[in-house]
Each structure stands twice: as structure tokens, then as C-alpha cells.
Design a protein around this motif. Structure first.
Motif, short mmCIF file in Angstrom:
data_model
loop_
_atom_site.label_atom_id
_atom_site.label_comp_id
_atom_site.label_asym_id
_atom_site.label_seq_id
_atom_site.Cartn_x
_atom_site.Cartn_y
_atom_site.Cartn_z
N ILE A 286 -72.35 17.28 -7.37
CA ILE A 286 -73.25 17.15 -8.53
C ILE A 286 -72.50 17.48 -9.81
N ASN A 287 -71.68 18.55 -9.77
CA ASN A 287 -70.92 18.95 -10.95
C ASN A 287 -69.81 17.95 -11.30
N GLN A 288 -69.33 17.23 -10.29
CA GLN A 288 -68.26 16.25 -10.52
C GLN A 288 -68.81 14.90 -11.00
N THR A 289 -70.09 14.66 -10.76
CA THR A 289 -70.68 13.35 -11.06
C THR A 289 -71.39 13.37 -12.41
N ALA A 290 -70.97 12.49 -13.29
CA ALA A 290 -71.60 12.41 -14.61
C ALA A 290 -73.01 11.85 -14.49
N ALA A 291 -73.91 12.38 -15.30
CA ALA A 291 -75.30 11.89 -15.37
C ALA A 291 -75.98 11.87 -14.01
N THR A 292 -75.84 12.97 -13.25
CA THR A 292 -76.57 13.07 -11.98
C THR A 292 -78.07 13.14 -12.27
N PRO A 293 -78.88 12.35 -11.58
CA PRO A 293 -80.34 12.38 -11.84
C PRO A 293 -80.93 13.78 -11.66
N ASP A 294 -81.92 14.10 -12.50
CA ASP A 294 -82.57 15.41 -12.42
C ASP A 294 -83.22 15.64 -11.06
N SER A 295 -83.72 14.54 -10.45
CA SER A 295 -84.41 14.68 -9.16
C SER A 295 -83.48 15.23 -8.09
N ILE A 296 -82.19 14.83 -8.13
CA ILE A 296 -81.21 15.31 -7.14
C ILE A 296 -80.86 16.77 -7.43
N LYS A 297 -80.71 17.13 -8.70
CA LYS A 297 -80.42 18.53 -9.06
C LYS A 297 -81.57 19.43 -8.62
N ALA A 298 -82.80 18.97 -8.87
CA ALA A 298 -83.98 19.76 -8.50
C ALA A 298 -84.05 19.95 -6.98
N GLU A 299 -83.77 18.87 -6.24
CA GLU A 299 -83.82 18.95 -4.77
C GLU A 299 -82.78 19.93 -4.24
N ASN A 300 -81.59 19.92 -4.85
CA ASN A 300 -80.54 20.84 -4.40
C ASN A 300 -80.96 22.31 -4.61
N ASN A 301 -81.57 22.58 -5.77
CA ASN A 301 -82.05 23.94 -6.04
C ASN A 301 -83.18 24.33 -5.08
N TYR A 302 -84.06 23.39 -4.80
CA TYR A 302 -85.18 23.67 -3.88
C TYR A 302 -84.66 24.00 -2.48
N LEU A 303 -83.65 23.24 -2.02
CA LEU A 303 -83.08 23.50 -0.69
C LEU A 303 -82.36 24.85 -0.65
N PHE A 304 -81.70 25.21 -1.75
CA PHE A 304 -81.11 26.55 -1.84
C PHE A 304 -82.21 27.62 -1.69
N GLY A 305 -83.31 27.42 -2.43
CA GLY A 305 -84.43 28.37 -2.37
C GLY A 305 -85.00 28.48 -0.96
N SER A 306 -85.16 27.34 -0.28
CA SER A 306 -85.70 27.35 1.09
C SER A 306 -84.77 28.09 2.05
N TYR A 307 -83.46 27.90 1.85
CA TYR A 307 -82.48 28.59 2.70
C TYR A 307 -82.60 30.11 2.52
N PHE A 308 -82.63 30.57 1.27
CA PHE A 308 -82.71 32.01 1.02
C PHE A 308 -84.05 32.59 1.47
N LEU A 309 -85.10 31.78 1.41
CA LEU A 309 -86.40 32.22 1.90
C LEU A 309 -86.35 32.46 3.41
N GLN A 310 -85.69 31.56 4.15
CA GLN A 310 -85.53 31.73 5.60
C GLN A 310 -84.73 32.98 5.92
N LYS A 311 -83.80 33.33 5.03
CA LYS A 311 -82.97 34.52 5.24
C LYS A 311 -83.64 35.78 4.69
N HIS A 312 -84.88 35.63 4.17
CA HIS A 312 -85.66 36.75 3.60
C HIS A 312 -84.97 37.38 2.39
N GLN A 313 -84.16 36.57 1.69
CA GLN A 313 -83.55 37.02 0.44
C GLN A 313 -84.44 36.51 -0.70
N LEU A 314 -85.53 37.24 -0.94
CA LEU A 314 -86.59 36.72 -1.81
C LEU A 314 -86.17 36.58 -3.27
N ASP A 315 -85.35 37.51 -3.77
CA ASP A 315 -84.93 37.42 -5.17
C ASP A 315 -84.18 36.10 -5.43
#
Length: 613
Positions: free
Chosen positions: A54-83
Motif C-alpha cells: 500500500i505504501n509503495q503504490t501511488a493513489a491506493t484506493p481508500d477502501s483498500i486502506k480501510a480494509e487493511n486497518n480493519y483486518l489489523f483491528g480484527s487480528y488484535f481483537l482475537q489476541k485480546h490486545q484491545l488498545d
């Protein structure tokens, strides 16, 4: 010729760039798919690779950036790292505009709102739900609107704000109907019937609502059976509280038929709960032989019973033992089983509260360290950019804001700690209260077993009310008075003609105002145990409750031997009264005033009780 060659080279370069971009986006989507399919630690590697692309690709769509952040959040939620989960879920919704259209975006908001609610941050949960609701305005997305209002309803139910619960319940019913989601619509209407019965005391509306639910045509299958079971369960419960035990039994019996239907997946806990309810009704109907069969049926599911359901089941066994005149040894066995289960319940409850306190202290320390680090980094940055007076001004302003923020947060945490202490103190008082009553039963049995049996059945009825009240931070004054009256009735049964009592509420709205439970009973117990000891006249206890704007003023007057005469008994006084004094000191910074009655013989206990509407 050279111009043509230059054009071809430029065209080739732009084509490669476009191809690289499309390739990167395709690779990112593949990484997201893989991350969605695994819960292992490799998920973090996949998402970090996606972030690099994403950082290497110019003009990455916001939908892909949002999805990546959401998947990060889901991963940390499964690991009980709530912050970390909070951080990434919030990053995911930052890419959303005023208008929210995609199902993915809606999921981001719903996940964050649910996470806030699950961890008790109701204000932020409501804020996220409101943003989502504004984002889908005029879209006719009835399913999402129904879910939003359903979540708001559940939050206000946790906050005990039942006027708003009914408000959002009606909205969710409206949207479930528009979305044609029959099963969720019926669930919402069943909840509405409970609200009408318990909190608004509108029996006519309750039964009208349940009757209308029976006219709905469900699709045949599992959900039809489960929903019909819930409807008849509610009929059974409400009829029981109305005193119509035969009709209550009929409805409970219908509910079991839907649970036993071959199309319904076996629900052991649901059946056990219904059988326990039927047992209670059959005892009221004096059908003891049939009640015994249902008790045996509940025993079959003993391995899946919750602690509260186990308590209820043991109380039914105790009542049946009394009604069928079983010998006292068998009754004592059931009584000890009930006591053991209650102790396990309180032990688990205390452990949970202690764990919560430790977590709160740990988070407070982590927050303090984080704030100190942030302040240090800011100081270094400003020192390089601003002149001396600007730095000084910045620190003064930052320090003031930090102090106010820290002070506000500290006050909030202190309030939370007080309520935790309150629950812990009450959890300590409950075994003390229970042990005293059980000891009284055993002592009385040696003297008069028939009176002991009467004492036992009244105590079993008191247990359920006491258990319900003790698990709440606040309970209605009406319920607290009911528990207090039952306790005094038990003491009068034990000490006939020893004393009378009187409870004056002085026009208090006892069905609307709530107070912390179990504050009055220990002082009443002291009056009976110490104040009326060795007196040769009839004792009297008067309890006065009066509202004085910010508190409920409680006055307990007895005509016993007074403080001086009871000083010899000081070592044996209830530890619960000391806990209550400490609790009130922490909650409202006020003391309990215990003094001799200047005008008459006896003792006066006076203290203020916090309340809420």
C-alpha cells in the motif's frame, strides 16, 4: 523520427507503471483474502506485507486502506490486545465519508461500536452508532437501521434507562418489520412485552402483544419452534407472577413441546430452565409427585446448569422437601448443597471483581507512562521549533490540559473503584447473612422441628429476592423493603412476641427510586440480637425513610437496652455494619451516627443513603 521514438518509450513507461499499480492492488487483495482465512500469527505477516505494498503504490484506493486497518483491528481483537484493536478500527472508519454505502464500511462501524459496548464504554459506542445512522440516512437500509436501534436498546438496558430502552425497541421493531426479518422482529417484540410487564406494569399491553405474536405465520423449521417456545415461556412467567399457576403450567408445558420438536436442535440448558420453572409452579399447585419428576429431569442436565439456575433448582428441591414432609436429615443435605453452591457463586463473583480491579490499576499505570512519554516527545519537538517564550507558553497550556484531563479521568476511576468496593463488601455480607440464618435453622431444629420447617420455607423464599438484589449496584426501594420485611418476619417467627416492627416510607416513590441494597438489614439484625437481649418487655423497631433532595435519610429506632447496656456484646457485633460504615464513607464521605435515644429507652441509628431515579 526521434520524436516518434521518444513517444513510444514514454508510452511504454506509463504502461509499465499502470501495470505495476494494478499488480500491486491485486496482490494486496490476495493478501487480505489469506488473512481473512487464518487466525494464526501468520496473519500479522500477511497484513504487514499488504501495508508495505500500500505504501509503495501511488493513489491506493481508500477502501483498500480501510480494509487493511480493519483486518489489523480484527487480528488484535482475537489476541485480546484491545488498545491496538481500538486504534485500527478507528483508523478504518476514518476513510468513510458523510455518506456510507458499502457493506464493508457498515461492518467497520458496527464492529467498533460492539467493541466499545462489550468493554463498558457505552458513550463511545452510542457515538459510533449515531455516526453510522447519519451515514446511511435516506438509503432505506432497514436491516442496518434495525441493528443500530437494537444495539442502542441493549446499551440503555445495561444503563437501566428503561424509557430509552422502550423507545429504541419500538424503532428496531419498525425497521425489522420493514426489513422483513421475522425472527428478529419477534425477539424484539418479546423483549417489549417483558418491558411492559416488569418496568411499566402494563399487563393489558403485555398480553395483547403476546397474543398478536401468536398470529404471526413463521416459516416451518427450527426458528419457528424456538420463537414459539420463547412466546409461551413469557406467558408462563407472567401468569406465574399474576398468581394464575394453572395457566402458567399450561404455557410452560407448551413451551417444552416446541423445544422437544425433532426440527429443533436439542437445547439442554433451555429444557432444564423450563423444567425448573414448571417445578416451581407445580409446588404452588401442590402437585408434588409430578414436581418430583421434573426435579429429576433437571438433575439429568446438572452438568450444563449455570450457577444461578443451580441455585433456583436447589431452592425448588428445598421447598418440595418441606411440602412433602421429608425427614430433616434429607432437608439438611439439600440445604448444605444450596449453601455450597451459593458460596461458589460468591467466590467466583469476588474473583471477577478483584481481576477487574487489577486490570484497572494496570491500565492506569500504563496510561500514566504513555502520557509521560508523549509529553516528553512533545517537549523535545517544540524545543527545536519554537523560541523560549513559546516553549514556556506551550508547557503551561499543555500542563493545564493534562492536569484537567488526568483529574477528570482519576475521578471517573475513583467512582468505578467505589462501586467495585461496594459489590465486594456486599459479597462479603451475603455469606455472613446466609450463615446466620442457616445457623438459626439448625439451632431451632433441636428445639422445635416443625417451627424449623416453617422457618426454612420462608427462608427459601427470601433467598431468591436477596440473590437478585445483591448482584446489583442499585435496587428499587420497593424491593429492598420487601427483602427487609421478609427478614423481619423470619425473626418474628423465631422469636414470637419478642418484638414488633414498622417501616415508614413517608411518601417516597419506592417504585421509581433505587438505593444500594443490603445497607439497612445489618443494623436491624444488631437491634434484634443485641438491643433486645434479656429484655422483659416487648421490643419495637421503627424504620423511617425520607428523601432530602440528594440522599435518602434512614433512621432505625429500637426500644432495646441501649448502647451502654449492650457494650458487653461489642466483640460479637456484626462485621457487616463495619463494612457498611466504610462503604458509605467511601461513597459519600459521611458517617453512620449511632446514639442512645434521649427521649425513650433504646438506640437510634441514622445515616444517608445515595439514590438514583
Amino acid at each position: 523520427m526521434s520524436k516518434i521514438l521518444l513517444f513510444i518509450v514514454l508510452l511504454s513507461f506509463l504502461s509499465c507503471k499502470k501495470q505495476d499499480k494494478n499488480t500491486n492492488l491485486l496482490d494486496i487483495k490476495k493478501l487480505h483474502l489469506k488473512a481473512n482465512k487464518t487466525t494464526a500469527d501468520s496473519t500479522l505477516v500477511l497484513l504487514n506485507n499488504a501495508l508495505r505494498l500500500i505504501n509503495q503504490t501511488a493513489a491506493t484506493p481508500d477502501s483498500i486502506k480501510a480494509e487493511n486497518n480493519y483486518l489489523f483491528g480484527s487480528y488484535f481483537l482475537q489476541k485480546h490486545q484491545l488498545d491496538s484493536a481500538y486504534v485500527y478500527f478507528n483508523k478504518a472508519i476514518l476513510f468513510s465519508k458523510n455518506k456510507i454505502t458499502s457493506a464493508k464500511e457498515k461492518e467497520y462501524f458496527k464492529s467498533l461500536a460492539y467493541l466499545y459496548k462489550k468493554n463498558g464504554d457505552y458513550l463511545n459506542s452510542l457515538s459510533i452508532l449515531n455516526k453510522l445512522e447519519n451515514g446511511i440516512k435516506n438509503q432505506k437500509d432497514y436491516a442496518t437501521l434495525a441493528e443500530i436501534n437494537n444495539q442502542k436498546q441493549s446499551i440503555y438496558k445495561l444503563l437501566k434507562n428503561f424509557k430509552k430502552v422502550i423507545k429504541y425497541n419500538k424503532k428496531s421493531v419498525k425497521y425489522f418489520a420493514l426489513a422483513k426479518d421475522t425472527s428478529k422482529l419477534v425477539n424484539s417484540l418479546i423483549l417489549q412485552s417483558s418491558l411492559q410487564y416488569y418496568y411499566f406494569r402494563n399487563k393489558k399491553a403485555t398480553y395483547k402483544l403476546l397474543d398478536s405474536l401468536l398470529t404471526i405465520k413463521f416459516h416451518p423449521g427450527k426458528y419457528k419452534n424456538l420463537l414459539n417456545n420463547q412466546i409461551y415461556q413469557n406467558y408462563g412467567i407472567f401468569k406465574y407472577y399474576d398468581g394464575d399457576y394453572q395457566e402458567s403450567y399450561n404455557n410452560y408445558f407448551k413451551a417444552t413441546q416446541y423445544l422437544k420438536n425433532p426440527k429443533t436442535k436439542a437445547d439442554s440448558l433451555g429444557l432444564a430452565n423450563t423444567y425448573a420453572n414448571i417445578t416451581e409452579v407445580l409446588i404452588e399447585l401442590k402437585k408434588y409427585h409430578l414436581a418430583k419428576k421434573y426435579i429429576d429431569s433437571v438433575n439429568i442436565y446438572s452438568s450444563v446448569l449455570s450457577i444461578n439456575l443451580t441455585d433456583f433448582h436447589l431452592q425448588n428441591k428445598l421447598r418440595l422437601s418441606y411440602e412433602t414432609k421429608r425427614n430433616f436429615d434429607e432437608v439438611s443435605f439439600d440445604l448444605l448443597a444450596l449453601k455450597k453452591n451459593m458460596n461458589a457463586n460468591y467466590e467466583e463473583y469476588i474473583n471477577k471483581e478483584l481481576t477487574a480491579l487489577k486490570e484497572a490499576n494496570k491500565k492506569e499505570k500504563e496510561l500514566l507512562i504513555a502520557n509521560q512519554q508523549v509529553s516528553l516527545n512533545n517537549a523535545k519537538l517544540k524545543r527545536k521549533q519554537l523560541i523560549l517564550f513559546s516553549i514556556l507558553g506551550f508547557f503551561i497550556l499543555s500542563g493545564l490540559i493534562a492536569f484537567l484531563f488526568y483529574r477528570q479521568k482519576k475521578l471517573k476511576q475513583e467512582n468505578e473503584a467505589i462501586f467495585m468496593q461496594q459489590r465486594l463488601f456486599r459479597a462479603q455480607m451475603n455469606p455472613h447473612f446466609t450463615s446466620n440464618i442457616l445457623s438459626n435453622i439448625q439451632e431451632l431444629n433441636l428445639i422445635d422441628s416443625k417451627k424449623a420447617n416453617r422457618y426454612l420455607i420462608k427462608f427459601s423464599r427470601l433467598l431468591r429476592l436477596n440473590l437478585e438484589n445483591s448482584m446489583q449496584n442499585f435496587t428499587l426501594i420497593e424491593k429492598e423493603i420487601e427483602v427487609l420485611s421478609k427478614y423481619l418476619d423470619l425473626q418474628q417467627l423465631r422469636f414470637p412476641d419478642k418484638f414488633n416492627y414498622e417501616i415508614n416510607t413517608n411518601d417516597l416513590e419506592v417504585d421509581l427510586l433505587s438505593i444500594p441494597p443490603m445497607l439497612i438489614q445489618p443494623f436491624v439484625e444488631n437491634a434484634i440480637k443485641h438491643g433486645f437481649k434479656n429484655i422483659d418487655y416487648k421490643g419495637k423497631i421503627t424504620i423511617n425513610l425520607t428523601e432530602n433532595k440528594t440522599f435518602i435519610f434512614c433512621q432505625i429506632i429500637d426500644n432495646g437496652v441501649g448502647l451502654k447496656a449492650s457494650e458487653e456484646d461489642k466483640a460479637h457485633r456484626s462485621a457487616s455494619t463495619q463494612l457498611i460504615k466504610k462503604l458509605l464513607k467511601n461513597m459519600i464521605n459521611q458517617d453512620v451516627d449511632i446514639k442512645n435515644n434521649e427521649h425513650k429507652q433504646g438506640t437510634i441509628v441514622e445515616f444517608n443513603i445515595p439514590f438514583k431515579e
